[in-house]
Design an enzyme around this catalytic site. Structure first.
Site, PDB file in Angstrom:
ATOM      1  N   HIS A   1      42.069  16.923  77.491  1.00  0.00           N
ATOM      2  CA  HIS A   1      40.788  16.046  78.739  1.00  0.00           C
ATOM      3  C   HIS A   1      40.222  17.085  79.797  1.00  0.00           C
ATOM      4  CE1 HIS A   1      38.812  13.379  81.258  1.00  0.00           C
ATOM      5  NE2 HIS A   1      39.311  13.703  82.722  1.00  0.00           N
TER       6      HIS A   1
ATOM      7  N   ASN B   1      32.632  12.034  87.815  1.00  0.00           N
ATOM      8  CA  ASN B   1      32.321  12.502  86.711  1.00  0.00           C
ATOM      9  C   ASN B   1      31.590  13.851  86.446  1.00  0.00           C
ATOM     10  OD1 ASN B   1      32.301  10.580  84.456  1.00  0.00           O
ATOM     11  ND2 ASN B   1      32.772   9.539  85.740  1.00  0.00           N
TER      12      ASN B   1
ATOM     13  N   HIS C   1      32.074  15.432  83.257  1.00  0.00           N
ATOM     14  CA  HIS C   1      32.606  14.091  82.366  1.00  0.00           C
ATOM     15  C   HIS C   1      32.042  13.919  81.478  1.00  0.00           C
ATOM     16  CE1 HIS C   1      36.770  14.737  84.670  1.00  0.00           C
ATOM     17  NE2 HIS C   1      36.634  13.436  83.758  1.00  0.00           N
TER      18      HIS C   1
ATOM     19  N   GLU D   1      32.960   2.174  91.831  1.00  0.00           N
ATOM     20  CA  GLU D   1      31.941   2.760  90.519  1.00  0.00           C
ATOM     21  C   GLU D   1      30.566   2.344  91.838  1.00  0.00           C
ATOM     22  OE1 GLU D   1      32.613   5.533  88.172  1.00  0.00           O
ATOM     23  OE2 GLU D   1      30.729   5.768  87.720  1.00  0.00           O
TER      24      GLU D   1
ATOM     25  N   ARG E   1      47.529 -12.102  84.090  1.00  0.00           N
ATOM     26  CA  ARG E   1      46.636 -12.024  84.375  1.00  0.00           C
ATOM     27  C   ARG E   1      46.506 -11.044  86.309  1.00  0.00           C
ATOM     28  NH1 ARG E   1      45.741 -17.261  84.034  1.00  0.00           N
ATOM     29  NH2 ARG E   1      43.602 -18.276  82.699  1.00  0.00           N
TER      30      ARG E   1
ATOM     31  N   HIS F   1      33.937  13.977  77.713  1.00  0.00           N
ATOM     32  CA  HIS F   1      34.259  12.543  76.857  1.00  0.00           C
ATOM     33  C   HIS F   1      33.833  13.187  75.353  1.00  0.00           C
ATOM     34  CE1 HIS F   1      35.105  10.687  80.688  1.00  0.00           C
ATOM     35  NE2 HIS F   1      36.275  10.677  80.721  1.00  0.00           N
TER      36      HIS F   1
ATOM     37  N   GLU G   1      40.733  19.259  86.297  1.00  0.00           N
ATOM     38  CA  GLU G   1      40.621  18.271  87.365  1.00  0.00           C
ATOM     39  C   GLU G   1      40.934  18.695  88.842  1.00  0.00           C
ATOM     40  OE1 GLU G   1      38.930  15.699  86.542  1.00  0.00           O
ATOM     41  OE2 GLU G   1      39.848  14.920  84.958  1.00  0.00           O
TER      42      GLU G   1
ATOM     43  N   ARG H   1      30.900   7.217  94.034  1.00  0.00           N
ATOM     44  CA  ARG H   1      32.059   7.623  92.795  1.00  0.00           C
ATOM     45  C   ARG H   1      31.684   8.187  91.507  1.00  0.00           C
ATOM     46  NH1 ARG H   1      37.816   4.094  91.129  1.00  0.00           N
ATOM     47  NH2 ARG H   1      38.882   5.693  89.949  1.00  0.00           N
TER      48      ARG H   1
ATOM     49  N   LYS I   1      41.033   3.286  88.485  1.00  0.00           N
ATOM     50  CA  LYS I   1      40.896   3.155  86.439  1.00  0.00           C
ATOM     51  C   LYS I   1      41.660   3.373  85.603  1.00  0.00           C
ATOM     52  CE  LYS I   1      36.358   4.858  87.195  1.00  0.00           C
ATOM     53  NZ  LYS I   1      35.410   6.353  87.100  1.00  0.00           N
TER      54      LYS I   1
ATOM     55  N   LYS J   1      40.789  12.334  96.034  1.00  0.00           N
ATOM     56  CA  LYS J   1      40.123  11.253  95.388  1.00  0.00           C
ATOM     57  C   LYS J   1      40.203   9.864  95.910  1.00  0.00           C
ATOM     58  CE  LYS J   1      40.347   8.965  91.132  1.00  0.00           C
ATOM     59  NZ  LYS J   1      40.692   9.059  89.738  1.00  0.00           N
TER      60      LYS J   1
HETATM   61  P1  NAD Z   1      48.828  13.432  78.090  1.00  0.00           P
HETATM   62  O1  NAD Z   1      49.189  11.924  78.963  1.00  0.00           O
HETATM   63  O2  NAD Z   1      48.560  12.967  76.944  1.00  0.00           O
HETATM   64  O3  NAD Z   1      49.453  14.090  78.278  1.00  0.00           O
HETATM   65  C1  NAD Z   1      49.738  15.774  78.400  1.00  0.00           C
HETATM   66  C2  NAD Z   1      51.171  16.107  77.154  1.00  0.00           C
HETATM   67  O4  NAD Z   1      51.746  16.000  77.933  1.00  0.00           O
HETATM   68  C3  NAD Z   1      51.825  15.356  76.482  1.00  0.00           C
HETATM   69  O5  NAD Z   1      52.236  15.591  75.164  1.00  0.00           O
HETATM   70  C4  NAD Z   1      52.961  14.697  77.315  1.00  0.00           C
HETATM   71  O6  NAD Z   1      53.301  13.218  76.397  1.00  0.00           O
HETATM   72  C5  NAD Z   1      52.647  15.600  77.315  1.00  0.00           C
HETATM   73  N1  NAD Z   1      53.731  15.604  79.381  1.00  0.00           N
HETATM   74  C6  NAD Z   1      53.417  14.612  79.685  1.00  0.00           C
HETATM   75  N2  NAD Z   1      54.051  15.481  81.298  1.00  0.00           N
HETATM   76  C7  NAD Z   1      55.158  15.736  80.676  1.00  0.00           C
HETATM   77  C8  NAD Z   1      55.957  16.927  81.358  1.00  0.00           C
HETATM   78  N3  NAD Z   1      56.333  16.597  82.579  1.00  0.00           N
HETATM   79  N4  NAD Z   1      56.549  17.925  80.839  1.00  0.00           N
HETATM   80  C9  NAD Z   1      56.353  18.410  79.418  1.00  0.00           C
HETATM   81  N5  NAD Z   1      55.040  17.170  78.481  1.00  0.00           N
HETATM   82  C10 NAD Z   1      54.551  16.628  78.970  1.00  0.00           C
HETATM   83  O7  NAD Z   1      47.411  13.988  78.935  1.00  0.00           O
HETATM   84  P2  NAD Z   1      46.938  13.810  80.861  1.00  0.00           P
HETATM   85  O8  NAD Z   1      46.281  15.135  80.258  1.00  0.00           O
HETATM   86  O9  NAD Z   1      47.872  13.931  80.706  1.00  0.00           O
HETATM   87  O10 NAD Z   1      45.621  12.678  80.458  1.00  0.00           O
HETATM   88  C11 NAD Z   1      44.074  13.066  79.870  1.00  0.00           C
HETATM   89  C12 NAD Z   1      44.140  11.152  80.032  1.00  0.00           C
HETATM   90  O11 NAD Z   1      43.921  10.881  81.065  1.00  0.00           O
HETATM   91  C13 NAD Z   1      42.590  10.930  79.379  1.00  0.00           C
HETATM   92  O12 NAD Z   1      43.345  10.276  79.021  1.00  0.00           O
HETATM   93  C14 NAD Z   1      41.744  10.621  80.542  1.00  0.00           C
HETATM   94  O13 NAD Z   1      40.699   9.736  79.431  1.00  0.00           O
HETATM   95  C15 NAD Z   1      42.662   9.522  81.268  1.00  0.00           C
HETATM   96  N6  NAD Z   1      42.099  10.141  82.695  1.00  0.00           N
HETATM   97  C16 NAD Z   1      42.205   8.962  83.855  1.00  0.00           C
HETATM   98  C17 NAD Z   1      41.617   8.997  84.829  1.00  0.00           C
HETATM   99  C18 NAD Z   1      41.132   8.203  85.637  1.00  0.00           C
HETATM  100  O14 NAD Z   1      40.785   7.686  86.401  1.00  0.00           O
HETATM  101  N7  NAD Z   1      42.039   6.991  85.462  1.00  0.00           N
HETATM  102  C19 NAD Z   1      41.028  10.244  85.050  1.00  0.00           C
HETATM  103  C20 NAD Z   1      41.222  11.439  84.697  1.00  0.00           C
HETATM  104  C21 NAD Z   1      41.914  11.374  83.092  1.00  0.00           C
HETATM  105 ZN    ZN Z   2      39.283  13.571  83.982  1.00  0.00          ZN
END
Ligand code: NAD
Ligand code: ZN
Length: 358
Positions: free
Chosen positions: A264, A244, A247, A236, A121, A251, A184, A240, A142, A226
């Site tokens: 993304h 988006n 997005h 949200e 939990r 998405h 972003e 909030r 999130k 943010k």
């Molecule tokens: P990711 O986590 O897949 O990282 C991208 C790539 O970079 C991966 O292959 C990873 O192995 C590599 N990598 C990570 N750090 C590295 C580093 N320092 N050096 C070399 N390689 C590295 O992708 P992302 O773009 O970080 O995140 C995308 C995700 O985030 C999506 O799933 C999206 O939905 C989510 N997201 C969530 C929120 C939220 O509020 N929770 C907001 C925006 C995006």
């Molecule tokens: Zn995003």
């Protein structure tokens, strides 16, 4: 190092930003009422090779550290992996006092946060983001996994205890991932801060060259935006949703291309261009999309949808968006730079606009 405070109804925590921020981990762990006996670090295979040793070495020897390494990429935000991590945590004897550390990009942060939010939990978790994009995903609480029927469909609002944004990790990011993060950053400027948007326009070359001071300024600005938005609307109910911007289509494209088929950030960038053009049809005084197209070229963002993907399919994915109400698509549209709002957009308007993006 600099510090941004995030104050939500459920929690108040700090985001520490700068080269070496991850070295604050032992300090942060010491602030917990009860020192954890077990820590679970969740990361991916790429990040593990680069930074896992460093993080593990920083943790006090009196604590047992386990790690779970996911394959890198969006496909890892799955129910299967979620279940496997929970099983691993139970087998290793994690308890209510244990701590989850998310070491990686948004994929790792989202699934690790969701694991932490539901294990017994809810147990404490710390975000150590390693991508530029994760300046966004690691802040705000999130957390989610994907379902074949929709992205981020299973999740929670669950805030971390702290975010340690070590900007030195950015240096190893591949070019495409860096670009994804800039999407972003640009979003935060477009929805909230005209001055910041103007600043970005003038600083693209030095940002792409990873000028440390300017990059840190961007990350701080994005995180501040943010934090402000999330502080006033954690779950949200209204405001909030502006985060988006870009997005709804973004998405949908991620789903339509197949998870991992478009980053993304690239999806969001294309989505912002789309939303801006739709906004211009409603707000005659807005004249921005031409400028964005030039900017997109400089950043290397896509401005066209991949041929072979049908507008109707994209529309159907857009309808699965969590902002949809009774089958009507709601998008964040722009009034002017720094000012956006949620609007319902009819299907035929969306289809027509999509057709112009091939
Ligand atoms: P990711 O986590 O897949 O990282 C991208 C790539 O970079 C991966 O292959 C990873 O192995 C590599 N990598 C990570 N750090 C590295 C580093 N320092 N050096 C070399 N390689 C590295 O992708 P992302 O773009 O970080 O995140 C995308 C995700 O985030 C999506 O799933 C999206 O939905 C989510 N997201 C969530 C929120 C939220 O509020 N929770 C907001 C925006 C995006
Ligand atoms: Zn995003």
């Amino acid at each position: 190092l600099s510090e941004v405070k995030v104050k939500t109804e459920s929690k108040e925590y700090s985001v520490h930003i700068g080269p070496g921020a991850s070295e604050m981990l032992p300090e942060v762990l010491k602030t917990f009422n009860k020192a954890p006996k077990t820590i679970l670090i969740i990361t991916d295979d790429v990040v593990a090779k680069l930074y896992l040793d460093k993080i593990e070495a920083a943790i006090d020897q009196s604590c047992t550290v386990h790690h779970f390494i996911l394959p890198n990429g969006e496909g890892s935000k799955s129910f299967q992996n979620y279940y496997e991590i929970q099983s691993f945590a139970l087998e290793k004897g994690l308890d209510r006092n244990s701590v989850v550390i998310a070491l990686g990009g948004g994929v790792v942060g989202d699934i690790a946060g969701f694991v932490a939010s539901t294990f017994m939990r809810g147990i404490k978790f710390i975000q150590i983001p390693t991508t530029l994009l994760a300046h966004d995903s690691a802040v705000g609480g999130k957390v989610a996994i994907n379902h074949p029927l929709g992205k981020n469909m299973i999740g929670a609002f669950y805030q971390p205890e702290a975010v340690l944004y070590d900007t030195s990790f950015i240096s190893t990011l591949p070019e495409g991932e860096l670009r994804s993060g800039f999407a972003e950053v640009v979003k935060h400027a477009l929805i909230w801060d005209k001055g910041f948007y103007e600043w970005i326009k003038e600083n693209i070359p030095s940002l792409e060259a990873l000028d440390e001071e300017r990059l840190m300024y961007c990350i701080e600005k994005g995180i501040q935006t943010k934090a402000e938005v999330v502080s006033s609307d954690e779950t949200e109910q209204g405001l909030r949703a502006i985060l988006n911007y870009g997005h709804t289509l973004g998405h949908a494209l991620e789903a339509a291309y197949g998870y991992g088929g478009i980053s993304h950030g690239d999806g969001v960038a294309l989505g912002m261009l789309f939303a801006t053009e739709l906004s211009e049809e409603l707000v005659p005084s807005l004249d921005l999309s031409k400028e964005l197209r030039t900017l997109w070229k400089k950043f290397g963002f896509p401005s066209k949808i991949k041929p072979g993907i049908h507008p109707e399919d994209i529309l159907n994915w857009m309808k699965k968006d969590k902002k949809s109400k009774s089958g009507h698509i709601h998008m964040v549209l722009m009034q002017e730079v720094g000012k956006v709002l949620l609007e319902s957009v009819p299907d035929d308007v969306i289809i027509k606009k999509l057709a112009s993006f091939y």
